[in-house]
Design a protein around this motif. Structure first.
Motif, short mmCIF file in Angstrom:
data_model
loop_
_atom_site.label_atom_id
_atom_site.label_comp_id
_atom_site.label_asym_id
_atom_site.label_seq_id
_atom_site.Cartn_x
_atom_site.Cartn_y
_atom_site.Cartn_z
N VAL A 24 87.50 10.38 79.38
CA VAL A 24 88.07 9.22 80.04
C VAL A 24 86.93 8.49 80.74
O VAL A 24 86.27 9.07 81.60
N THR A 25 86.69 7.24 80.35
CA THR A 25 85.60 6.45 80.90
C THR A 25 86.17 5.37 81.80
O THR A 25 86.97 4.55 81.36
N HIS A 26 85.74 5.39 83.06
CA HIS A 26 86.16 4.38 84.04
C HIS A 26 85.01 3.39 84.21
O HIS A 26 83.86 3.81 84.38
N PRO A 27 85.29 2.09 84.19
CA PRO A 27 84.22 1.09 84.31
C PRO A 27 83.73 0.94 85.76
O PRO A 27 83.94 -0.07 86.41
N VAL A 28 83.09 2.00 86.26
CA VAL A 28 82.59 2.01 87.64
C VAL A 28 81.17 2.55 87.60
O VAL A 28 80.88 3.51 86.89
N THR A 53 92.42 1.93 74.92
CA THR A 53 91.93 1.15 76.05
C THR A 53 93.12 0.72 76.90
O THR A 53 94.12 0.23 76.38
N PHE A 54 92.99 0.90 78.20
CA PHE A 54 94.06 0.56 79.14
C PHE A 54 93.75 -0.78 79.81
O PHE A 54 92.59 -1.20 79.84
N ASP A 56 93.30 -1.77 82.78
CA ASP A 56 92.32 -1.80 83.87
C ASP A 56 90.90 -1.50 83.39
O ASP A 56 89.98 -1.37 84.19
N GLY A 57 90.69 -1.39 82.06
CA GLY A 57 89.37 -1.17 81.50
C GLY A 57 89.03 0.29 81.23
O GLY A 57 87.98 0.59 80.67
N VAL A 58 89.90 1.20 81.62
CA VAL A 58 89.67 2.62 81.36
C VAL A 58 89.83 2.88 79.86
O VAL A 58 90.72 2.33 79.22
N LEU A 60 90.13 5.91 76.92
CA LEU A 60 90.34 7.31 76.55
C LEU A 60 89.83 7.49 75.13
O LEU A 60 90.20 6.74 74.23
#
Length: 67
Positions: A24-28, A53-54, A56-58, A60
């Protein structure tokens, strides 16, 4: 069973006990942390099985281990 965290998962990765990886990649942008895949001594052959892709930009990404 889910295993999370670089320390515990690193042992399972080294012993070849993981059948599927869910990343899971969070754009932070963060400035530190423990490398998750540093525990690997050899390459792991993976097959991409899902990318989602979710709003909020996350992202999976799921991979299965090829043996």
């Amino acid at each position: 069973m889910d295993v999370a965290g670089a320390t515990v998962a690193g042992v399972a990765m080294r012993d070849g006990l993981i059948d599927e990886y869910a990343v899971v990649t969070h754009p932070v942008l963060l400035g530190g942390g423990r490398p998750f895949f540093a525990a690997l001594d050899n390459w792991v052959n993976l097959t991409l099985v899902e990318t989602r892709t979710f709003p909020d930009g996350v992202v999976l990404t799921r991979y299965e281990t090829r043996r």
